[in-house]
Design an enzyme around this catalytic site. Structure first.
Site, PDB file in Angstrom:
ATOM      1  CG  ASP A   1      -2.090   0.894   1.113  1.00 15.70           C
ATOM      2  OD1 ASP A   1      -2.310   1.427   0.005  1.00 15.70           O
ATOM      3  OD2 ASP A   1      -2.800   1.083   2.106  1.00 15.70           O
ATOM      4  N   GLY A   2       0.326   2.319  -0.583  1.00 11.02           N
ATOM      5  CA  GLY A   2       0.962   3.636  -0.462  1.00 11.02           C
ATOM      6  C   GLY A   2       1.715   4.124  -1.678  1.00 11.02           C
ATOM      7  CG  ASN A   3       2.521   1.601  -5.048  1.00 10.11           C
ATOM      8  OD1 ASN A   3       3.388   1.391  -4.210  1.00 10.11           O
ATOM      9  ND2 ASN A   3       2.042   0.662  -5.838  1.00 10.11           N
ATOM     10  N   GLY A   4       0.481   5.530  -4.282  1.00 12.59           N
ATOM     11  CA  GLY A   4      -0.098   6.825  -4.652  1.00 12.59           C
ATOM     12  C   GLY A   4       0.411   7.934  -3.740  1.00 12.59           C
TER      13      GLY A   4
ATOM     14  CD  GLU B   1       1.672 -13.074  15.766  1.00 12.66           C
ATOM     15  OE1 GLU B   1       1.475 -11.907  16.143  1.00 12.66           O
ATOM     16  OE2 GLU B   1       1.249 -14.075  16.378  1.00 12.66           O
TER      17      GLU B   1
ATOM     18  CG  HIS C   1       0.575   2.237  -9.316  1.00 13.31           C
ATOM     19  ND1 HIS C   1       0.285   1.753  -8.056  1.00 13.31           N
ATOM     20  CD2 HIS C   1      -0.515   2.946  -9.693  1.00 13.31           C
ATOM     21  CE1 HIS C   1      -0.928   2.156  -7.697  1.00 13.31           C
ATOM     22  NE2 HIS C   1      -1.425   2.892  -8.658  1.00 13.31           N
TER      23      HIS C   1
ATOM     24  CB  SER D   1      -8.081  -4.296   2.027  1.00 14.47           C
ATOM     25  OG  SER D   1      -7.943  -3.117   2.780  1.00 14.47           O
TER      26      SER D   1
ATOM     27  CB  SER E   1      -8.303  -5.724  -4.349  1.00 12.80           C
ATOM     28  OG  SER E   1      -8.855  -4.462  -4.661  1.00 12.80           O
ATOM     29  CB  THR E   2     -12.440  -8.117  -6.641  1.00 14.84           C
ATOM     30  OG1 THR E   2     -12.569  -7.958  -5.234  1.00 14.84           O
ATOM     31  CG2 THR E   2     -12.076  -9.554  -6.941  1.00 14.84           C
TER      32      THR E   2
ATOM     33  NE  ARG F   1      -8.439  -0.038   4.820  1.00 11.34           N
ATOM     34  CZ  ARG F   1      -8.138   1.223   5.105  1.00 11.34           C
ATOM     35  NH1 ARG F   1      -8.239   1.659   6.350  1.00 11.34           N
ATOM     36  NH2 ARG F   1      -7.747   2.055   4.162  1.00 11.34           N
TER      37      ARG F   1
ATOM     38  CG  LEU G   1       6.335 -14.348  -6.386  1.00  9.26           C
ATOM     39  CD1 LEU G   1       6.189 -13.548  -5.093  1.00  9.26           C
ATOM     40  CD2 LEU G   1       7.377 -13.678  -7.261  1.00  9.26           C
TER      41      LEU G   1
HETATM   42  C1  FPP Z   1      -1.851   0.190  -3.431  1.00 10.94           C
HETATM   43  O1  FPP Z   1      -1.310   1.500  -3.301  1.00 10.94           O
HETATM   44  C2  FPP Z   1      -1.203  -0.483  -4.537  1.00 10.94           C
HETATM   45  C3  FPP Z   1      -1.861  -1.036  -5.594  1.00 10.94           C
HETATM   46  C4  FPP Z   1      -3.324  -1.052  -5.746  1.00 10.94           C
HETATM   47  C5  FPP Z   1      -1.107  -1.643  -6.716  1.00 10.94           C
HETATM   48  C6  FPP Z   1       0.070  -2.488  -6.313  1.00 10.94           C
HETATM   49  C7  FPP Z   1       0.931  -2.649  -7.495  1.00 10.94           C
HETATM   50  C8  FPP Z   1       2.280  -2.620  -7.496  1.00 10.94           C
HETATM   51  C9  FPP Z   1       3.123  -2.552  -6.298  1.00 10.94           C
HETATM   52  C10 FPP Z   1       3.062  -2.628  -8.765  1.00 10.94           C
HETATM   53  C11 FPP Z   1       2.812  -3.671  -9.747  1.00 10.94           C
HETATM   54  C12 FPP Z   1       2.768  -5.068  -9.251  1.00 10.94           C
HETATM   55  C13 FPP Z   1       3.239  -6.123  -9.960  1.00 10.94           C
HETATM   56  C14 FPP Z   1       2.940  -7.521  -9.499  1.00 10.94           C
HETATM   57  C15 FPP Z   1       4.037  -5.921 -11.151  1.00 10.94           C
HETATM   58  P1  FPP Z   1      -2.237   2.748  -3.600  1.00 10.94           P
HETATM   59  O2  FPP Z   1      -2.063   3.158  -4.992  1.00 10.94           O
HETATM   60  O3  FPP Z   1      -3.641   2.428  -3.218  1.00 10.94           O
HETATM   61  O4  FPP Z   1      -1.629   3.802  -2.644  1.00 10.94           O
HETATM   62  P2  FPP Z   1      -2.407   5.022  -1.980  1.00 10.94           P
HETATM   63  O5  FPP Z   1      -3.328   4.417  -0.951  1.00 10.94           O
HETATM   64  O6  FPP Z   1      -1.317   5.821  -1.394  1.00 10.94           O
HETATM   65  O7  FPP Z   1      -3.149   5.737  -3.072  1.00 10.94           O
END
Ligand code: FPP
Length: 238
Positions: A14-17, A202, A31, A191, A59-60, A189, A128
């Site tokens: 989580d947290g890419n955005g 854990e 991402h 999710s 996720s779905t 959470r 994996l």
């Molecule tokens: C949640 O962060 C992240 C996702 C929904 C996407 C996860 C995908 C990757 C890490 C990259 C690609 C994966 C593969 C298997 C190549 P968010 O975007 O919801 O973050 P935020 O809550 O800060 O917006």
């Protein structure tokens, strides 16, 4: 190596955005950076003797994100799969498995998943598992549908259903339950991640966003895990 057996670790990435937003970058940049970090974290897990790694990648519910973001994530999955196929080395001994409702992906993505799974079939040192178009409720729903169909076909009787039977109908059949689940970004959470399988896992919730979750953060997670008293509902014997 870890002190306490840590065979299976799950990551909710989580947290890419938020990572991108803080730097004035686009969510897509976040991402992309998250995908790069994925490789680093997986290598670090392998170095530490963790044999099962499961990632919550899509996720779905994520299908409901704005179309350009879904499109970018599909492009990243495509690239990731193409690279994994190209760089596949039998000696790495990694078995890839993609779980979730894969019918929702375009044909080329489904084919790449099947190609990669086929290439590593029989590999058994590292496992994996990537959750794509996945949610625990959806997985359980699909398992119930399969079980009901088997009951109609006379392959299974209600009185024969054990917890093990249920596990074997899930997408994760054959995998051990996760010992530790890490969700980055401070949210606490699941999710929908591995709802059935996480029964005795854990949890560890570092504040750091996924793209900057480092080897040192992994070590902190393992250290925290090592301090936990896992009783599995029993009383500790002195
Ligand atoms: C949640 O962060 C992240 C996702 C929904 C996407 C996860 C995908 C990757 C890490 C990259 C690609 C994966 C593969 C298997 C190549 P968010 O975007 O919801 O973050 P935020 O809550 O800060 O917006």
């Amino acid at each position: 190596m870890t002190d306490k057996p840590l065979n299976h670790i799950g990551f909710i990435m989580d947290g890419n955005g938020r990572w991108a937003q803080r730097r004035g970058l686009t969510r897509s940049d976040g991402h992309k950076e998250g995908a790069k970090n994925l490789k680093r974290v997986l290598e670090a897990c392998q170095k530490r003797g963790i044999h099962y790694m499961t990632l919550y990648a899509f996720s779905t519910e994520n299908w409901h994100r704005p179309e350009p973001e879904v499109h970018l994530l599909m492009t990243l999955f495509r690239q990731y799969l193409a690279e994994a196929i190209k760089e596949f080395k039998p000696e790495n001994d990694v078995q890839f498995r993609f779980i979730g409702d894969r019918k929702r992906f375009t044909k080329d993505i489904q084919e790449r998943m099947a190609t990669l799974e086929g290439l590593c079939s029989g590999k058994e040192n590292y496992h994996l598992t990537v959750c794509l178009s996945y949610s625990g409720r959806d997985e359980i729903k699909r398992a119930v549908q399969k079980m009901m169909q088997d009951a109609i076909d006379g392959k299974i009787k209600p009185e024969d259903v054990t917890e093990n039977t249920v596990s074997n109908y899930l997408d994760t059949a054959g995998l051990p339950d996760p010992d530790l689940i890490v969700r980055t970004s401070g949210e606490q959470r699941l999710s929908g991640f591995l709802l059935w399988q996480a029964s005795y896992a854990e949890f560890y919730f570092p504040k750091v966003h996924w793209p900057e979750f480092s080897e040192a953060d992994l070590d902190d997670a393992i250290e925290a895990y090592n301090t936990r008293d896992r009783r599995f509902g029993k009383v500790k014997v002195a």
